[in-house]
Design a protein around this motif. Structure first.
Motif, PDB file in Angstrom:
ATOM      1  N   ARG A  31       0.841  -1.191   0.000  1.00 58.01           N
ATOM      2  CA  ARG A  31       0.000   0.000   0.000  1.00 58.01           C
ATOM      3  C   ARG A  31       0.878   1.245   0.000  1.00 58.01           C
ATOM      4  NH1 ARG A  31      -5.718   0.505   2.777  1.00 58.01           N
ATOM      5  NH2 ARG A  31      -6.793  -0.770   1.261  1.00 58.01           N
ATOM      6  N   TYR A  35      -0.078  12.236   0.744  1.00 56.88           N
ATOM      7  CA  TYR A  35      -0.724  13.253   1.578  1.00 56.88           C
ATOM      8  C   TYR A  35      -0.128  14.616   1.231  1.00 56.88           C
ATOM      9  CZ  TYR A  35      -2.183   9.506   4.813  1.00 56.88           C
ATOM     10  OH  TYR A  35      -2.734   8.383   5.390  1.00 56.88           O
ATOM     11  N   PHE A  45      -5.260  13.673   3.217  1.00 54.42           N
ATOM     12  CA  PHE A  45      -5.204  12.536   2.304  1.00 54.42           C
ATOM     13  C   PHE A  45      -5.435  12.980   0.867  1.00 54.42           C
ATOM     14  CE2 PHE A  45      -5.794   8.313   0.757  1.00 54.42           C
ATOM     15  CZ  PHE A  45      -6.886   8.342  -0.098  1.00 54.42           C
ATOM     16  N   TYR A  48      -4.471   6.818  -2.602  1.00 52.27           N
ATOM     17  CA  TYR A  48      -3.660   5.684  -2.238  1.00 52.27           C
ATOM     18  C   TYR A  48      -3.789   4.556  -3.240  1.00 52.27           C
ATOM     19  CZ  TYR A  48      -7.187   2.481  -0.225  1.00 52.27           C
ATOM     20  OH  TYR A  48      -8.222   1.610  -0.037  1.00 52.27           O
ATOM     21  N   LEU A  55      -6.948   3.026  -5.562  1.00 52.96           N
ATOM     22  CA  LEU A  55      -8.232   2.635  -4.999  1.00 52.96           C
ATOM     23  C   LEU A  55      -9.069   3.806  -4.516  1.00 52.96           C
ATOM     24  CD1 LEU A  55      -7.374  -0.613  -3.006  1.00 52.96           C
ATOM     25  CD2 LEU A  55      -8.124  -0.330  -5.375  1.00 52.96           C
ATOM     26  N   GLU A  56      -8.438   4.884  -4.203  1.00 51.92           N
ATOM     27  CA  GLU A  56      -9.200   5.999  -3.639  1.00 51.92           C
ATOM     28  C   GLU A  56      -8.498   7.295  -3.986  1.00 51.92           C
ATOM     29  OE1 GLU A  56     -12.019   5.483  -2.064  1.00 51.92           O
ATOM     30  OE2 GLU A  56     -12.491   7.397  -1.118  1.00 51.92           O
ATOM     31  N   TRP A  97      -0.751  -4.367   3.502  1.00 51.83           N
ATOM     32  CA  TRP A  97      -2.197  -4.534   3.484  1.00 51.83           C
ATOM     33  C   TRP A  97      -2.515  -5.577   4.539  1.00 51.83           C
ATOM     34  CZ3 TRP A  97      -6.837  -3.263   3.526  1.00 51.83           C
ATOM     35  CH2 TRP A  97      -7.861  -4.160   3.378  1.00 51.83           C
ATOM     36  N   TYR A 101      -2.140  -2.016   9.805  1.00 50.85           N
ATOM     37  CA  TYR A 101      -2.233  -0.940   8.824  1.00 50.85           C
ATOM     38  C   TYR A 101      -1.403   0.279   9.173  1.00 50.85           C
ATOM     39  CZ  TYR A 101      -6.376  -3.742   7.862  1.00 50.85           C
ATOM     40  OH  TYR A 101      -7.225  -4.768   7.616  1.00 50.85           O
TER      41      TYR A 101
ATOM     42  N   ARG B  31      -9.025   1.686  15.875  1.00 56.10           N
ATOM     43  CA  ARG B  31      -7.587   1.849  15.640  1.00 56.10           C
ATOM     44  C   ARG B  31      -7.244   3.322  15.676  1.00 56.10           C
ATOM     45  NH1 ARG B  31      -9.428  -1.782  12.104  1.00 56.10           N
ATOM     46  NH2 ARG B  31      -9.625  -0.239  10.462  1.00 56.10           N
ATOM     47  N   TYR B  33      -3.742   6.040  16.023  1.00 57.94           N
ATOM     48  CA  TYR B  33      -2.290   6.127  15.878  1.00 57.94           C
ATOM     49  C   TYR B  33      -1.813   7.478  16.401  1.00 57.94           C
ATOM     50  CZ  TYR B  33      -3.471   2.524  12.463  1.00 57.94           C
ATOM     51  OH  TYR B  33      -3.982   1.404  11.844  1.00 57.94           O
ATOM     52  N   ASP B  92      -8.200   5.534  12.221  1.00 51.94           N
ATOM     53  CA  ASP B  92      -8.322   4.664  11.056  1.00 51.94           C
ATOM     54  C   ASP B  92      -9.778   4.304  10.854  1.00 51.94           C
ATOM     55  OD1 ASP B  92      -6.261   1.838  10.086  1.00 51.94           O
ATOM     56  OD2 ASP B  92      -7.907   2.850   9.060  1.00 51.94           O
ATOM     57  N   ASN B  98     -11.822   0.458   2.568  1.00 54.62           N
ATOM     58  CA  ASN B  98     -10.709   1.328   2.198  1.00 54.62           C
ATOM     59  C   ASN B  98     -10.258   2.051   3.451  1.00 54.62           C
ATOM     60  OD1 ASN B  98     -10.633   0.737  -0.556  1.00 54.62           O
ATOM     61  ND2 ASN B  98     -12.290   2.145  -0.953  1.00 54.62           N
ATOM     62  N   TYR B  99      -9.308   1.458   4.129  1.00 58.58           N
ATOM     63  CA  TYR B  99      -8.872   2.005   5.398  1.00 58.58           C
ATOM     64  C   TYR B  99      -8.120   3.297   5.174  1.00 58.58           C
ATOM     65  CZ  TYR B  99     -10.178  -2.576   6.989  1.00 58.58           C
ATOM     66  OH  TYR B  99     -10.880  -3.697   7.260  1.00 58.58           O
ATOM     67  N   GLN B 100      -8.584   4.360   5.818  1.00 64.59           N
ATOM     68  CA  GLN B 100      -7.959   5.649   5.659  1.00 64.59           C
ATOM     69  C   GLN B 100      -7.743   6.276   7.023  1.00 64.59           C
ATOM     70  OE1 GLN B 100      -9.781   8.310   2.876  1.00 64.59           O
ATOM     71  NE2 GLN B 100     -10.612   6.626   1.673  1.00 64.59           N
ATOM     72  N   LEU B 101      -6.722   7.090   7.107  1.00 64.38           N
ATOM     73  CA  LEU B 101      -6.442   7.820   8.333  1.00 64.38           C
ATOM     74  C   LEU B 101      -7.047   9.214   8.251  1.00 64.38           C
ATOM     75  CD1 LEU B 101      -2.723   6.942   9.142  1.00 64.38           C
ATOM     76  CD2 LEU B 101      -4.812   5.960  10.085  1.00 64.38           C
ATOM     77  N   TRP B 103      -6.857  12.715  10.308  1.00 66.59           N
ATOM     78  CA  TRP B 103      -5.854  13.285  11.203  1.00 66.59           C
ATOM     79  C   TRP B 103      -6.387  14.451  12.025  1.00 66.59           C
ATOM     80  CZ3 TRP B 103      -0.651  11.622  11.264  1.00 66.59           C
ATOM     81  CH2 TRP B 103      -0.348  10.641  10.309  1.00 66.59           C
TER      82      TRP B 103
END
Lengths: 114, 113
Positions: A31, A35, A45, A48, A55-56, A97, A101, B31, B33, B92, B98-101, B103
């Motif tokens: 992955r 940013y 973001f 990615y 994918l996004e 992945w 994560y 999750r 971080y 997260d 579609n795992y995204q952070l 912030w």
């Protein structure tokens, strides 16, 4: 230890010019994230990839921005017809992945548009 | 709208003191971080908190997660100058896998001798 690397580290360009940044992720990571960060803010973001598939893409991202990750290895981020508002730090991160994560960040490319 | 809010955004403290940075978030997530950023540098991962009640400690820093309250804390014990930096929390989210952070804005911490 080969962490995430980015080139160039600094880029100064004139408004209207195109610029391209490169990111080399940690080799085992599939992955890759882009940013943008402006002074005093958290990262924003952009987009990615998982392997070579994008994918996004952020809805906030202008059509002037495009990213690629051919062969699922390094990635490039291109900004066409740069504007002064594009001045920022562009950060790349990579991760496995899978759980948990955790993203590992590169040193960033600082873009200044004059 | 998904939000991650940190407070305070700026903190100046004396060496040897204790303090806590708070991170509230508006969506369900298991999750969270914590990252550190030095001026002009990139982001360094500090802690990954993966479940309700998770607590992790590294040196003078301790992070915890309460997913029911949607709150994480970063506690600094007996602060030293080297801990001066900006600290970010990130949540997260699983948006259709579609795992995204997402912030927070960061907490700028200055520790004075």
């Amino acid at each position: 230890d080969t962490g995430v690397s980015q080139n160039p580290r600094h880029k100064i360009t004139k408004r209207g010019q195109n610029v391209t940044f490169r990111c080399d992720p940690i080799s085992e990571h599939n992955r890759l994230y882009w940013y943008r960060q402006t002074l005093g803010q958290g990262p924003e973001f952009l987009t990615y990839f998982q392997n070579e598939a994008q994918l996004e893409k952020s809805r906030l991202l202008s059509d002037r921005f495009s990213a690629e990750r051919p062969k699922g290895s390094f990635s490039t981020l291109e900004i066409q017809r740069t504007e002064q508002g594009d001045s920022a730090m562009y950060l790349c991160a990579s991760s496995f992945w899978g759980f948990p994560y955790e993203q590992y960040f590169g040193p960033g490319t600082r873009l200044t548009v004059t | 709208e998904l939000k991650v809010e940190q407070n305070p955004l700026f903190l100046s403290m004396q060496e040897g003191k204790n303090y806590t940075i708070y991170c509230n978030y508006s969506t369900t997530s298991d999750r969270l971080y914590w990252y550190r950023q030095d001026p002009g540098k990139s982001l360094e991962s500090l802690f990954v908190l993966l479940s309700n009640g998770a607590v992790k400690q590294e040196g003078r820093l301790m992070a915890s997660l309460d997913t029911k309250a949607r709150l994480s804390t970063l506690h600094i014990t007996a602060a030293v100058h080297d801990l001066s930096a900006t600290y970010f929390c990130a949540v997260d989210i699983d948006a259709d896998s579609n795992y995204q952070l997402i912030w927070g804005a960061g907490t700028k911490l200055i520790i004075k001798p």
